[in-house]
Design a protein around this motif. Structure first.
Motif, mmCIF file in Angstrom:
data_model
loop_
_atom_site.group_PDB
_atom_site.id
_atom_site.type_symbol
_atom_site.label_atom_id
_atom_site.label_comp_id
_atom_site.label_asym_id
_atom_site.label_seq_id
_atom_site.Cartn_x
_atom_site.Cartn_y
_atom_site.Cartn_z
ATOM 1 N N UNK A 161 0.888 -1.165 0.000
ATOM 2 C CA UNK A 161 0.000 0.000 0.000
ATOM 3 C C UNK A 161 0.922 1.210 0.000
ATOM 4 N N UNK A 162 0.821 2.031 -1.042
ATOM 5 C CA UNK A 162 1.740 3.172 -1.183
ATOM 6 C C UNK A 162 1.059 4.518 -0.966
ATOM 7 N N UNK A 163 -0.247 4.506 -0.763
ATOM 8 C CA UNK A 163 -0.921 5.777 -0.553
ATOM 9 C C UNK A 163 -2.346 5.598 -0.087
ATOM 10 N N UNK A 164 -2.903 6.706 0.356
ATOM 11 C CA UNK A 164 -4.302 6.782 0.786
ATOM 12 C C UNK A 164 -4.944 7.860 -0.082
ATOM 13 N N UNK A 165 -6.113 7.571 -0.597
ATOM 14 C CA UNK A 165 -6.821 8.577 -1.387
ATOM 15 C C UNK A 165 -8.240 8.723 -0.881
ATOM 16 N N UNK A 166 -8.842 9.823 -1.265
ATOM 17 C CA UNK A 166 -10.272 10.061 -1.039
ATOM 18 C C UNK A 166 -10.981 9.929 -2.366
ATOM 19 N N UNK A 167 -12.154 9.346 -2.341
ATOM 20 C CA UNK A 167 -12.986 9.226 -3.533
ATOM 21 C C UNK A 167 -14.297 9.925 -3.239
#
Length: 183
Positions: A161-167
């Motif tokens: 897991x290389x990042x966190x995003x918002x959708x």
């Protein structure tokens, strides 16, 4: 300012916090989507990116964005495991993400930020969450065997897991919340 908490009728329109994968793992999931598409099935559309949803609500209040951005994040090793089928009327084929203590702790931290938002489904709560990556949706019962045949030979896969995003499902937009280094 009062938050809009009206219930939505379209439960496909959601706000979410999602984990994104390293390039190699993302490419492998996309390859599986192509195998399913070639079999005439319904993987996520071309604009979608493989991800693991850690929090979802019908609305994530804008005032929580800064709180989400302040959450610590370090890249996290995970393992994509076997296939699971969710539902029976319109089954969804997913690849399990093998739970680990660090993954469960990460999900719990992000869930805690949005836990008071409206429209949180029971299956995203920390004691009911099943980490996964969606492979195919809207399967008819006759399609399930074809879907399994298309990707069942694939082995477990190590990923990061290389990042966190918002959708934002209303606007059909995504943006980074936290970004780690590629492995």
């Amino acid at each position: 300012m009062r938050e809009n908490t009206a219930r939505r009728k379209d439960y496909d329109v959601v706000q979410s916090v999602e984990l994104v994968l390293d390039e190699a793992a993302e490419a492998e999931v996309r390859r599986q989507w192509e195998l399913l598409r070639a079999a005439g099935l319904h993987p996520p559309g071309a604009g979608h990116r493989p991800h693991i949803t850690v929090a979802v609500a019908t609305e994530i209040w804008p005032r929580l964005e800064k709180t989400l951005e302040r959450e610590d994040f370090e890249p996290l090793e995970i393992r994509l495991g076997g296939l699971l089928v969710f539902g029976s009327r319109s089954p969804i084929l997913v690849r399990a993400v093998v739970p680990s203590a660090p993954l469960l702790a990460l999900q719990h931290r992000f869930f805690r930020v949005v836990q008071d938002c409206p429209g949180i489904p029971a299956n995203i709560r920390p004691d009911a969450w099943t980490p996964h990556i969606t492979l195919a949706r809207r399967l008819r019962s006759g399609d399930l065997q074809a879907a399994l045949d298309a990707v069942a030979r694939d082995k477990d896969l190590r990923a990061t897991v290389v990042g966190i995003r918002r959708w934002d499902g209303d606007r059909r937009q995504e943006w980074p919340v936290a970004q780690g280094r590629e492995p």
